[in-house]
Design a protein around this motif. Structure first.
Motif, PDB file in Angstrom:
ATOM      1  N   GLU A 174      66.206 128.070  64.604  1.00 48.57           N
ATOM      2  CA  GLU A 174      65.176 127.758  65.421  1.00 48.57           C
ATOM      3  C   GLU A 174      64.901 126.210  65.240  1.00 48.57           C
ATOM      4  OE1 GLU A 174      61.828 130.155  64.522  1.00 48.57           O
ATOM      5  OE2 GLU A 174      62.786 131.950  65.121  1.00 48.57           O
ATOM      6  N   SER A 211      70.056 130.745  72.723  1.00 48.33           N
ATOM      7  CA  SER A 211      68.993 131.800  72.496  1.00 48.33           C
ATOM      8  C   SER A 211      68.003 131.557  71.599  1.00 48.33           C
ATOM      9  CB  SER A 211      69.750 133.172  72.252  1.00 48.33           C
ATOM     10  OG  SER A 211      70.426 132.878  70.945  1.00 48.33           O
ATOM     11  N   ASN A 212      68.043 130.775  70.572  1.00 52.32           N
ATOM     12  CA  ASN A 212      66.800 130.745  69.705  1.00 52.32           C
ATOM     13  C   ASN A 212      66.234 129.261  69.231  1.00 52.32           C
ATOM     14  OD1 ASN A 212      66.592 133.356  68.268  1.00 52.32           O
ATOM     15  ND2 ASN A 212      68.840 133.362  68.311  1.00 52.32           N
ATOM     16  N   LYS A 232      64.458 126.139  68.944  1.00 53.37           N
ATOM     17  CA  LYS A 232      62.999 125.688  69.545  1.00 53.37           C
ATOM     18  C   LYS A 232      62.793 124.374  69.249  1.00 53.37           C
ATOM     19  CE  LYS A 232      61.256 130.511  69.214  1.00 53.37           C
ATOM     20  NZ  LYS A 232      60.334 131.484  68.619  1.00 53.37           N
ATOM     21  N   LEU A 254      65.537 127.956  75.345  1.00 52.68           N
ATOM     22  CA  LEU A 254      64.108 128.045  74.659  1.00 52.68           C
ATOM     23  C   LEU A 254      63.468 126.752  74.128  1.00 52.68           C
ATOM     24  CD1 LEU A 254      64.653 131.795  73.360  1.00 52.68           C
ATOM     25  CD2 LEU A 254      63.556 131.187  75.462  1.00 52.68           C
ATOM     26  N   GLU A 270      61.129 124.273  72.719  1.00 47.13           N
ATOM     27  CA  GLU A 270      59.832 123.916  72.797  1.00 47.13           C
ATOM     28  C   GLU A 270      59.391 122.189  72.739  1.00 47.13           C
ATOM     29  OE1 GLU A 270      57.719 126.340  70.455  1.00 47.13           O
ATOM     30  OE2 GLU A 270      58.179 128.358  71.191  1.00 47.13           O
ATOM     31  N   SER A 315      65.047 124.186  79.570  1.00 42.48           N
ATOM     32  CA  SER A 315      63.855 124.705  79.246  1.00 42.48           C
ATOM     33  C   SER A 315      62.782 123.790  79.910  1.00 42.48           C
ATOM     34  CB  SER A 315      63.517 124.793  77.763  1.00 42.48           C
ATOM     35  OG  SER A 315      62.180 125.130  77.433  1.00 42.48           O
TER      36      SER A 315
END
Length: 465
Positions: free
Chosen positions: A362, A388-389, A391, A417, A419, A450
């Motif tokens: 992540e 997929s993970n 962040k 994904l 952030e 994203s």
């Protein structure tokens, strides 16, 4: 009469027309303050006032250090200074009261009188010392008092000695929580096994720059162990990998750090997902295949960790044994990867291969960036963790090379994904403010997989451990 005494006491605590509030503190607090000073300075406070005259005699921590005897211009010290140092140590130990000693630290050369050094250590043992910190420089074989290793009270032992560690037949540390060994040469398998097996409640073990050449196999089985640090860098030789086979079984370990060339085989068992592992294995020209095989075996014991901090050289070592890559484990619990050291010309390709083994990643942190060299290779696959993970990405030490921009673009496009991505300029970057602004605009204009990701390009990174 009572008023006269009160005036005398008050005058004693007046300093430069200001009230001496420190002297009014309880003894226990003043003792704690003096414990942070070298003993020589703590003793010198006896001239401050009557209040301070004997305070130093019951300070629970003693710290003797003869390093002030040495000059940076010479490689020797004056015999008179050595005599003064020994006399000072013995006078302090003689005048100190009979209260228990919490900590005793001694840093000195042993060559002037080994027997007197051992007498100082015995004086601390007789005062029920709890923490023993010895930094001793020896020029011939030297043995510590046997009661150092058969002690029911010691909770912390730190030994730094450039000689063979001479251990007695009986070793017992029922209360020991911290053991640091530095620069010592381990004697043999049986004695070292006895030492490690005699610390049933040990929580922290550090083996720093020690010589394992006399050992063939050792087992460190400690359910209570929480911190383990092994630093093998200075004494390893890549020409001789016939080191010790070290088996480590510590299921409650929360911090593991290894630095070295893996001249010793490290076998880890039972590491929990809560453990943080820091690994630095320099990439050397000689014996690469053997080192790579041992690196893969070491990583097999790290498969359960949730946080991993590794150097770029470690990643290169992983991929030098191409035929064994199938043995590299999948890190199912790992969510945080921190990378230290600049990457070589083809290291990004190796990094992407390694990321394939981290399906739950992540957070990805580049502590020193990718370096300044250009790499015109292109990636043919995207790791599943990026898709997929992933962040959070932190990228430090940006120089603004095409290679860096291309890699950041790769992450922004494929991390659907994502952030937050924080990018920090290098302090040594030669680009002027206008050039930096252009690159900042170029990064912000990149396509992002994203739609909710935030890109921050900053001048100064936060402090890291």
């Amino acid at each position: 009469m009572g008023s006269f005494k009160m005036n005398e006491v008050s005058k004693e605590h007046i300093i430069d027309d200001g009230f001496d509030k420190i002297s009014l503190l309880p003894d226990c607090i003043l003792h704690d303050i003096l414990s942070y000073l070298p003993t020589k300075e703590a003793v010198s406070t006896c001239v401050l006032s009557k209040r301070w005259k004997y305070l130093w005699t019951s300070v629970p921590s003693i710290n003797f250090d003869d390093s002030l005897l040495y000059s940076s211009q010479f490689d020797f010290w004056h015999p008179l200074d050595v005599t003064r140092f020994m006399s000072f140590v013995e006078k302090v130990l003689l005048l100190r009261d009979t209260s228990d000693m919490k900590r005793f630290r001694l840093s000195c050369r042993v060559c002037f009188s080994a027997s007197r050094v051992n007498e100082w250590i015995l004086a601390a043992i007789r005062r029920n010392v709890r923490e023993l910190d010895l930094c001793l420089f020896v020029e011939e074989p030297f043995a510590l008092p046997s009661c150092v290793f058969d002690n029911e009270l010691l909770t912390v032992v730190r030994l730094e000695m450039n000689c063979t560690l001479q251990l007695p037949p009986r070793i017992s540390f029922p209360c020991l929580r911290t053991l640091h060994l530095c620069l010592v040469t381990f004697p043999n398998d049986n004695l070292m096994q006895s030492l490690f097996s005699s610390c049933p409640f040990l929580e922290e073990l550090a083996v720093l720059d020690c010589e394992w050449m006399n050992l063939r196999s050792i087992s460190i089985t400690m359910p209570s162990l929480k911190v383990l640090i092994i630093d093998d860098l200075p004494f390893c030789s890549v020409d001789d990998l016939r080191g010790c086979d070290i088996k480590i079984d510590a299921g409650n370990l929360i911090f593991f750090k290894y630095s070295g060339y893996l001249s010793n085989k490290i076998n880890l068992y039972g590491l929990s997902s809560s453990a943080l592992a820091l690994i630095h294995i320099p990439n050397l020209c000689g014996r690469q295949r053997e080192i790579a095989c041992r690196t893969i075996k070491l990583f097999g014991g790290l498969r359960n960790v949730s946080s991993l901090r590794i150097s770029s050289g470690t990643i290169e070592s992983l991929f030098l044994a191409k035929r064994m890559m199938g043995r590299l484990p999948v890190f199912d619990n790992l969510t945080l990867l921190e990378l230290r050291g600049e990457f070589g010309e083809h290291s990004i390709q190796l990094l992407i291969k390694f990321l394939q083994c981290l399906p739950k990643l992540e957070s990805l942190d580049f502590c020193e960036g990718l370096g300044r060299c250009e790499d015109h290779s292109r990636l043919t696959s995207v790791p599943n963790c990026v898709l997929s993970n992933l962040k959070t990405v932190n990228y430090r030490n940006l120089h603004g090379t095409n290679r860096e921009i291309w890699f950041l673009k790769f992450l922004l496009e494929n991390a659907i994904l994502l952030e937050k991505m924080n990018v920090f300029w290098s302090n040594s970057s030669s680009r002027d403010q206008i050039s930096r602004e252009e690159i900042n605009n170029q990064l912000h204009a990149l396509y992002r997989g994203s739609k909710n990701s935030a890109l921050n390009v900053l001048m100064k990174p936060p402090c890291t451990l």
